[in-house]
Design an enzyme around this catalytic site. Structure first.
Site, PDB file in Angstrom:
ATOM      1  N   HIS A 181      44.362  35.954  50.516  1.00  0.00           N
ATOM      2  CA  HIS A 181      43.056  36.892  50.791  1.00  0.00           C
ATOM      3  C   HIS A 181      42.466  36.381  52.086  1.00  0.00           C
ATOM      4  O   HIS A 181      42.075  35.296  52.044  1.00  0.00           O
ATOM      5  CB  HIS A 181      42.326  36.815  49.835  1.00  0.00           C
ATOM      6  N   LEU A 182      42.523  36.967  53.281  1.00  0.00           N
ATOM      7  CA  LEU A 182      42.089  36.586  54.475  1.00  0.00           C
ATOM      8  C   LEU A 182      40.331  36.874  54.816  1.00  0.00           C
ATOM      9  O   LEU A 182      39.786  36.557  55.496  1.00  0.00           O
ATOM     10  CB  LEU A 182      42.795  36.939  55.588  1.00  0.00           C
ATOM     11  N   ARG A 183      40.157  37.903  53.668  1.00  0.00           N
ATOM     12  CA  ARG A 183      38.638  38.297  53.656  1.00  0.00           C
ATOM     13  C   ARG A 183      38.066  39.290  54.864  1.00  0.00           C
ATOM     14  O   ARG A 183      37.122  39.504  55.011  1.00  0.00           O
ATOM     15  CB  ARG A 183      37.545  37.274  53.365  1.00  0.00           C
ATOM     16  N   HIS A 206      49.116  43.936  40.498  1.00  0.00           N
ATOM     17  CA  HIS A 206      48.329  42.975  39.708  1.00  0.00           C
ATOM     18  C   HIS A 206      48.132  43.531  38.193  1.00  0.00           C
ATOM     19  O   HIS A 206      47.356  44.481  38.003  1.00  0.00           O
ATOM     20  CB  HIS A 206      46.854  42.826  40.407  1.00  0.00           C
ATOM     21  N   HIS A 252      51.309  37.061  40.684  1.00  0.00           N
ATOM     22  CA  HIS A 252      50.785  35.859  39.717  1.00  0.00           C
ATOM     23  C   HIS A 252      50.984  36.160  38.371  1.00  0.00           C
ATOM     24  O   HIS A 252      49.914  36.420  37.518  1.00  0.00           O
ATOM     25  CB  HIS A 252      49.289  35.738  40.045  1.00  0.00           C
ATOM     26  N   ASP A 275      47.975  33.177  46.079  1.00  0.00           N
ATOM     27  CA  ASP A 275      46.972  34.080  45.877  1.00  0.00           C
ATOM     28  C   ASP A 275      45.460  33.259  46.350  1.00  0.00           C
ATOM     29  O   ASP A 275      44.245  33.147  45.845  1.00  0.00           O
ATOM     30  CB  ASP A 275      46.620  34.089  44.207  1.00  0.00           C
ATOM     31  N   HIS A 328      35.949  31.572  48.569  1.00  0.00           N
ATOM     32  CA  HIS A 328      34.626  32.238  48.212  1.00  0.00           C
ATOM     33  C   HIS A 328      33.583  31.152  48.872  1.00  0.00           C
ATOM     34  O   HIS A 328      33.746  30.022  48.809  1.00  0.00           O
ATOM     35  CB  HIS A 328      34.182  32.095  46.620  1.00  0.00           C
TER      36      HIS A 328
HETATM   37 ZN   LIG Z   1      45.684  39.671  41.759  1.00  0.00          ZN
END
Ligand SMILES: [Zn+2]
Lengths: 431, 326
Positions: free
Chosen positions: A61-63, A180, A233, A306, A310
């Site tokens: 996740h690079l946001r 997911h 995951h 993953d 944050h």
């Molecule tokens: Zn996920």
């Protein structure tokens, strides 16, 4: 970043095996052998180190766009390079959601500009991740970003018809849907693994069956429509059993596990420290054992981080209010060494397979996950397996510090990362 | 005693007996014309309530005032879970004001633990109920009531509840009272049986130090105390049980069922009681029902807890006598 030129990596164990010299010229490995003359090449003395193909993360996740306070493509790819990665797949749950050609191209361009590793955007399966209407999967594939992996990650594609259609549709261009797996009704109000600990702590339980029932459904759907599916995951022993059964039946399924699910258990939640709050949740010792075995025997194909950055304030609060997720790019290889290599479950060749060859193959990341041999792109990771040190997030390249390993001793350290012949990480420092 | 009271698990048997004995001392003070002790004079206690509970707040407030503490009521309504910062922000505000103890009620399990361990605040933390986790002072007041009724007011001093058979009936899954009580009553030597439909029992309940039954009628004749928990009607809509009528028939306590209990056995309820659902008016109004005594015992027990956490090591009676001779 240093300009590409000639580099000689001298005396590293290639994939953990034979000691070799590796000569890079420009973007390519030109020679692998013994006693290679340096000539004009800069030399990296690599005795005792292990040379792996550059790591590939299928789940980052690079946001950016939208949550640049957590991470950006620049900071995220710097974190990736620090962790030995040369390519990352960027998840689609950004703001706006990466559900159009425009957004995936934007992310792809940012990756190209910053250049610490290749960024392969993942496209959303459904518009706005809402699970109702297919996003323009073909347009995202046809865009400059050439999207091959589609996922609503963060949410489950829970509508069986939408999932079926997505699996069928991406066959037209060799794409894959990464699920997911989280049955939404069974996980309403869920805060942690459902079990002895959740009952005691009074936190909403997240039953294993919520993951397993979706995986079971999806492998059957993939079989029915003759498509391939990737499961994100895995976190439970039951999920492992279902994937193992599906593979034995010839269903085209691949699966990933995160480093934290290979190491941490729900006992840690007793601290109520939100650093351990993650989706899917930390499970039990029994699950951890099953996941390690499955990664070792190939039931689980790959390790994916993953990486979920944050900002501090989203974790510095009570458990229920905290965001879910952990950063992972910079500690992944150490955790895998600790849980899989130092335990004798996996060789370094096995690590190269689970963290480079296989993820590159699943995501079709061209130029990545290639053997370390002459004529191949010089995407390489050099690590010192004898290194011992405690994790200090203050030194992270990631913009966020939400690591569960702060202060924990983990083995191994990536010293150099090469992206097409250029050092992105040199002697442990970003180049 | 530890510095905070977050969970019934924080208490050893001796801690718990000390609290119950101290609560009896406090009860004696309540019988005097002047009900106040100077014990916490000059100390500031904040009642930090993120979740409405007038009963619990008033009980703590009465306890604090009888100990002469300066009391601040802080109702931080609602916002915490949607906007994560407010607990920390509030804690830091209280820290700046130099408060000595925080009595916290929060809808999120673990919030008091986090408040006590995060370094946001230096004060003693008393959990007044968090999510579906713990409500330790409620279980202390329940134990106080049980010891008075089953062992005796004076005879009970210094003693625990060894061998007493306590049955807790109802929504165990969502009940912090049940969690606290199972731990505390076990610590005090009682034998606890939980009775509920399987949907209202937590997954891990087999690991708890208690027995479990689905059959109320089978357990009642072997019970010294039967604690009825409140069952919220919303649970019916979430399919935890089919209808209110079916629930009442299988798990409600009415006169006929009460008659199956031994003569000496008591009926308890943490309140507020919803008559008709889990308990009939006949049972609620009978003199075997201790709901009102539980409320009174709540003030004495909370005085004891605050006194022991903040008041130092001398026995409470010393202070009481000092006050008398003035
Ligand atoms: Zn996920």
């Amino acid at each position: 970043m240093s300009e590409p030129n000639k580099t000689l990596i001298r005396g590293a164990k290639v994939l953990g095996g034979e000691v070799r010299d590796v000569l890079i010229d420009g973007e390519t490995v030109v020679e692998v052998g013994t006693g290679i003359e340096a000539g004009g090449a800069s030399v990296v003395e690599a005795a005792g180190r292990i040379l792996l193909p550059g790591l590939v993360d299928l789940h980052t996740h690079l946001r950016e766009p939208g949550r640049e306070d957590s991470e950006t493509v620049l900071t995220g790819t710097r974190a990736a390079a620090s962790g030995g990665y040369t390519a990352v797949f960027a998840m689609a749950n950004t703001f706006p959601v990466a559900d159009t050609a425009g957004v995936v191209e934007q992310v792809w361009r940012l990756g190209r500009e910053h250049g610490y590793c290749d960024v392969r955007p993942i496209g959303a399966v459904t518009v706005g991740l809402e699970g109702r209407k297919l996003a323009e999967l073909g347009a995202m594939h046809d865009s400059a970003a050439a999207v091959t992996v589609f996922s609503d990650d963060g949410r489950c594609v829970d509508d069986a018809v939408i999932m079926r259609r997505a699996l069928e549709y991406v066959k037209a261009f060799g794409g894959v849907v990464a699920q997911h797996a989280q049955e939404p009704r069974l996980t309403e109000g869920a805060q942690m693994n459902e079990g002895v600990v959740s009952a005691e702590l009074g936190l909403g339980g997240w039953p294993a069956v919520a993951e397993e029932s979706i995986i079971a459904r999806d492998v059957l759907l993939a079989e029915h429509v003759g498509s391939r599916v990737h499961i994100c995951h895995l976190s439970t022993a039951g999920s492992v059993a279902i994937v193992r059964w599906a593979k034995s039946r010839g269903i085209d399924v691949t699966a990933e596990v995160t480093p934290h699910h290979l190491l941490l258990t729900d006992e840690l939640v007793r601290t109520y420290d939100p650093v351990y709050k993650v989706n899917p949740p930390l499970r039990t010792e029994r699950d951890v054992t099953a996941l390690r075995e499955a990664l070792a025997d190939g039931t689980i194909d790959i390790v994916a981080t993953d990486h979920a950055p944050h900002p501090h304030e989203d974790k510095d609060c009570e458990w229920a209010a905290a965001a879910m997720g952990m950063v992972g790019l910079e500690t992944a290889l150490s955790v895998v060494q600790h849980t899989m290599v130092d335990t004798g479950l996996l060789t370094w060749e096995g690590v190269a397979d689970r963290m480079s060859f296989a993820p590159a193959r699943i995501g079709r990341a061209e130029g990545h996950g290639r053997p370390v041999s002459a004529g191949e792109p010089a995407n390489l990771t050099l690590l010192d397996p004898a290194y011992r040190g405690t994790v200090d997030p203050a030194g992270f390249a990631s913009r966020s510090r939400n690591t569960p390993y702060e202060g924990r001793e983990l083995p191994g350290r990536v010293t150099h990362t090469f992206l097409r012949g250029r050092a992105t990480l040199m002697d442990g420092k970003l180049a | 005693m530890k510095r905070h009271l977050i969970s019934a698990a924080d208490l050893t048997r001796d801690d718990a007996v000390l609290i119950l004995d101290t609560a009896e001392e406090m009860a004696r003070v309540a019988d005097r014309p002047i009900k106040k002790l100077p014990t916490l004079r000059g100390r500031t206690v904040v009642n930090l309530f993120f979740e409405d509970s007038t009963r619990t707040r008033i009980s703590f407030e009465a306890a604090e005032k009888r100990l002469s503490a300066d009391v601040i009521n802080f109702a931080a309504k609602g916002s915490s879970v949607s906007k994560g910062e407010s607990l920390k922000d509030t804690a830091q505000t209280l820290e700046a004001m130099g408060v000595d103890a925080v009595v916290i009620r929060h809808g999120a399990s673990g919030a008091p633990y986090r408040l006590a361990t995060s370094g946001w605040i230096d004060a003693a933390v008393v959990n007044a109920g968090d999510g579906t986790h713990q409500h330790p002072t409620q279980s202390l007041l329940d134990a106080f009531t049980m010891r008075r009724r089953l062992v005796g007011r004076d005879a009970g001093l210094g003693r625990d509840l060894a061998g007493r058979r306590i049955t807790i009936v109802g929504d165990i899954l969502h009940s912090r009272v049940a969690r606290s009580n199972v731990q505390l009553l076990h610590t005090l030597g009682a034998e606890v049986t939980l009775v509920a439909p399987p949907t209202l029992l937590p997954v891990g309940v087999g690991h708890w130090p208690c027995a479990v039954s689905y059959d109320l009628d089978a357990v009642l004749p072997k019970s010294d105390a039967v604690m009825m928990l409140r069952v919220q009607r919303e649970r019916m809509n979430a399919a935890f049980f089919p209808t209110e009528r079916e629930y009442s028939r299988r798990y409600g306590l009415d006169g006929d069922r009460m008659a199956k209990m031994p003569e000496h056995a008591i009926v308890m309820h943490p309140g507020p009681m919803v008559r008709g659902m889990e308990i009939t008016a006949e049972v609620a109004d009978s003199d075997r029902c201790t709901a009102v005594e539980q409320v009174a015992g709540g003030v004495h027990t909370r005085m004891a807890v605050l006194y022991l956490l903040l008041g130092g090591n001398e026995p409470a009676v010393t202070h009481a006598r000092t006050e008398e001779t003035k």
